[in-house]
Scaffold this motif. Structure first.
Motif, PDB file in Angstrom:
ATOM      1  N   ALA A   1       2.133  -4.580  -9.766  1.00 23.04           N
ATOM      2  CA  ALA A   1       3.078  -5.623 -10.436  1.00 23.04           C
ATOM      3  C   ALA A   1       4.504  -5.691 -10.028  1.00 23.04           C
ATOM      4  CB  ALA A   1       2.874  -5.599 -12.104  1.00 23.04           C
ATOM      5  N   ASP A   2       5.082  -4.422 -10.342  1.00 24.86           N
ATOM      6  CA  ASP A   2       6.597  -4.397  -9.819  1.00 24.86           C
ATOM      7  C   ASP A   2       6.807  -4.527  -8.080  1.00 24.86           C
ATOM      8  OD1 ASP A   2       7.301  -3.760 -12.321  1.00 24.86           O
ATOM      9  OD2 ASP A   2       7.030  -1.489 -11.991  1.00 24.86           O
ATOM     10  N   VAL A   3       5.858  -4.273  -7.286  1.00 23.05           N
ATOM     11  CA  VAL A   3       5.945  -4.060  -6.055  1.00 23.05           C
ATOM     12  C   VAL A   3       5.791  -5.334  -5.531  1.00 23.05           C
ATOM     13  CG1 VAL A   3       4.942  -3.409  -3.766  1.00 23.05           C
ATOM     14  CG2 VAL A   3       4.971  -1.753  -5.644  1.00 23.05           C
ATOM     15  N   ASP A   4       4.969  -6.094  -6.170  1.00 26.72           N
ATOM     16  CA  ASP A   4       4.469  -7.703  -5.969  1.00 26.72           C
ATOM     17  C   ASP A   4       5.759  -8.389  -6.135  1.00 26.72           C
ATOM     18  OD1 ASP A   4       1.918  -7.011  -4.803  1.00 26.72           O
ATOM     19  OD2 ASP A   4       0.904  -7.684  -6.630  1.00 26.72           O
ATOM     20  N   ASP A   5       6.444  -8.038  -7.226  1.00 29.65           N
ATOM     21  CA  ASP A   5       7.553  -8.821  -7.674  1.00 29.65           C
ATOM     22  C   ASP A   5       8.553  -8.659  -6.559  1.00 29.65           C
ATOM     23  OD1 ASP A   5       9.387 -10.373  -9.339  1.00 29.65           O
ATOM     24  OD2 ASP A   5      10.285  -8.404  -9.804  1.00 29.65           O
ATOM     25  N   TRP A   6       8.782  -7.631  -6.209  1.00 23.97           N
ATOM     26  CA  TRP A   6      10.068  -7.165  -5.115  1.00 23.97           C
ATOM     27  C   TRP A   6       9.756  -7.884  -3.987  1.00 23.97           C
ATOM     28  CZ3 TRP A   6       9.208  -1.210  -6.374  1.00 23.97           C
ATOM     29  CH2 TRP A   6       9.760  -1.175  -7.470  1.00 23.97           C
ATOM     30  N   LEU A   7       8.423  -7.675  -3.552  1.00 24.46           N
ATOM     31  CA  LEU A   7       7.981  -8.348  -2.112  1.00 24.46           C
ATOM     32  C   LEU A   7       8.085 -10.116  -2.137  1.00 24.46           C
ATOM     33  CD1 LEU A   7       5.067  -6.096  -1.163  1.00 24.46           C
ATOM     34  CD2 LEU A   7       7.268  -6.253  -0.101  1.00 24.46           C
ATOM     35  N   GLN A   8       8.013 -10.621  -3.182  1.00 21.68           N
ATOM     36  CA  GLN A   8       8.233 -12.001  -3.349  1.00 21.68           C
ATOM     37  C   GLN A   8       9.479 -12.625  -3.541  1.00 21.68           C
ATOM     38  OE1 GLN A   8       5.509 -12.847  -6.636  1.00 21.68           O
ATOM     39  NE2 GLN A   8       3.688 -12.276  -5.910  1.00 21.68           N
ATOM     40  N   ARG A   9      10.649 -11.716  -3.596  1.00 23.40           N
ATOM     41  CA  ARG A   9      11.910 -12.340  -3.610  1.00 23.40           C
ATOM     42  C   ARG A   9      12.755 -11.668  -2.825  1.00 23.40           C
ATOM     43  NH1 ARG A   9      14.544  -8.949  -7.899  1.00 23.40           N
ATOM     44  NH2 ARG A   9      13.055  -7.639  -8.850  1.00 23.40           N
TER      45      ARG A   9
ATOM     46  N   GLU B   1       0.587  -1.367  -0.112  1.00 25.75           N
ATOM     47  CA  GLU B   1       0.139   0.059  -0.116  1.00 25.75           C
ATOM     48  C   GLU B   1       0.907   1.241  -0.125  1.00 25.75           C
ATOM     49  OE1 GLU B   1      -3.009   2.283   2.815  1.00 25.75           O
ATOM     50  OE2 GLU B   1      -2.744   0.316   3.223  1.00 25.75           O
ATOM     51  N   ALA B   2       1.853   1.406   0.709  1.00 23.41           N
ATOM     52  CA  ALA B   2       2.802   2.344   0.813  1.00 23.41           C
ATOM     53  C   ALA B   2       3.429   2.658  -0.559  1.00 23.41           C
ATOM     54  CB  ALA B   2       3.696   2.249   1.925  1.00 23.41           C
ATOM     55  N   ALA B   3       4.085   1.662  -1.110  1.00 25.87           N
ATOM     56  CA  ALA B   3       4.694   1.656  -2.458  1.00 25.87           C
ATOM     57  C   ALA B   3       3.551   2.204  -3.609  1.00 25.87           C
ATOM     58  CB  ALA B   3       5.028   0.280  -2.930  1.00 25.87           C
ATOM     59  N   GLN B   4       2.200   1.689  -3.360  1.00 31.94           N
ATOM     60  CA  GLN B   4       1.329   2.331  -4.411  1.00 31.94           C
ATOM     61  C   GLN B   4       0.987   3.802  -4.144  1.00 31.94           C
ATOM     62  OE1 GLN B   4      -1.878  -0.622  -3.322  1.00 31.94           O
ATOM     63  NE2 GLN B   4      -1.298  -1.905  -5.077  1.00 31.94           N
ATOM     64  N   ARG B   5       1.027   4.217  -2.746  1.00 31.11           N
ATOM     65  CA  ARG B   5       0.998   5.561  -2.747  1.00 31.11           C
ATOM     66  C   ARG B   5       1.957   6.331  -3.087  1.00 31.11           C
ATOM     67  NH1 ARG B   5      -0.167   4.107   2.636  1.00 31.11           N
ATOM     68  NH2 ARG B   5       1.967   5.209   3.319  1.00 31.11           N
ATOM     69  N   ALA B   6       3.278   5.794  -3.192  1.00 33.93           N
ATOM     70  CA  ALA B   6       4.349   6.417  -3.785  1.00 33.93           C
ATOM     71  C   ALA B   6       4.480   6.592  -5.372  1.00 33.93           C
ATOM     72  CB  ALA B   6       5.633   5.939  -3.148  1.00 33.93           C
ATOM     73  N   GLY B   7       3.368   5.869  -5.898  1.00 36.30           N
ATOM     74  CA  GLY B   7       3.370   5.860  -7.410  1.00 36.30           C
ATOM     75  C   GLY B   7       4.087   4.725  -8.044  1.00 36.30           C
ATOM     76  N   MET B   8       4.257   3.567  -7.255  1.00 34.07           N
ATOM     77  CA  MET B   8       4.727   2.551  -8.188  1.00 34.07           C
ATOM     78  C   MET B   8       3.808   1.577  -8.402  1.00 34.07           C
ATOM     79  SD  MET B   8       8.148   2.703  -7.374  1.00 34.07           S
ATOM     80  CE  MET B   8       9.374   3.655  -6.255  1.00 34.07           C
ATOM     81  N   GLU B   9       4.143   0.695  -9.608  1.00 30.94           N
ATOM     82  CA  GLU B   9       3.072  -0.116 -10.111  1.00 30.94           C
ATOM     83  C   GLU B   9       3.084  -1.560  -9.299  1.00 30.94           C
ATOM     84  OE1 GLU B   9       3.356  -0.756 -14.190  1.00 30.94           O
ATOM     85  OE2 GLU B   9       3.487   1.324 -14.991  1.00 30.94           O
TER      86      GLU B   9
END
Length: 230
Positions: free
Chosen positions: A168-176, A158-166
């Protein structure tokens, strides 16, 4: 045009780090608006990880409970004075501190630091570099103002989305966890680099302001760096 490099060693659970981050934001804005040619200068900020490890328990714990454990040697009067000081400092920097919420087990901010690093890598291509700073702000806000547990992936998403990140990118970063070991090593090294603790700012590899520098202190250091470069 000059490049002003700033290393900012901090942890997201540190209230003074959030205040220092806001002071840095204000100083950069002031410099770019008022110093001759300042709007053409570039600030390169390295967000360096640090683990304060406030929660020794193997599960998330209420922040107030952890604070009571850490500050058990303080009298009620000393604790009230500290709370008043922190709230005033926060208000001066535009931060409405909320002392509620929970904190995950140590190192509670490991994933948050990884996310910031990976976002920084992405800003070298897909995103504007300012997005990484926006993410740092969003994570600080989640913990200190929204009373959210920033060890939780959904809170970081949620924080990353508020910062304007997509998403799909955030989910990828969080999963690895490909940079987790590197973040651990950096956090350990930064304990030595920070010395007396966080926040620690190092400007142009030379200037190291003491304590919590305000916007004017930082502005003066930026001018010194700029004039030296000229």
């Amino acid at each position: 045009m000059a490049v002003i490099k700033i290393q900012f060693i901090s942890d997201f659970v540190c209230a003074w780090c959030y205040i220092a981050k806001r002071n840095l934001d204000a100083a950069i804005t002031l410099f770019q608006k008022t110093y001759p040619g300042g709007k053409d200068d570039t600030f390169e900020i390295t967000w360096a990880p640090y683990y304060l490890n406030y929660n020794p328990h193997p599960h998330s714990v209420d922040k107030l409970e952890l604070a009571n454990e850490r500050l058990a040697d303080q009298t009620p009067e000393q604790r009230a004075a500290l709370d008043k000081r922190m709230n005033r400092a926060g208000q001066a920097s535009g931060i409405p501190f909320n002392w509620g919420g929970q904190l995950g087990p140590n190192p509670a901010t490991r994933t948050a630091h990884q996310l910031v690093y990976l976002a920084g890598e992405a800003t070298r291509g897909k995103y504007d570099p300012a997005k990484q700073t926006d993410l740092v702000e969003a994570i600080f806000e989640a913990y200190h103002c929204r009373a959210q547990d920033i060890s939780r992936p959904d809170v970081l998403r949620e924080a990353a989305q508020r910062a304007g990140m997509e998403t799909a990118d955030v989910d990828d970063w969080l999963q690895r966890d490909q940079v987790g070991d590197m973040i651990d090593r950096d956090a350990e090294a930064n304990k030595v680099a920070a010395g007396t603790g966080v926040p620690t700012l190092v400007i142009q590899d030379t200037h190291r302001p003491e304590g919590i520098p305000d916007a004017m202190d930082l502005m003066e250091l930026f001018i010194q760096v700029r004039e030296a470069a000229a």
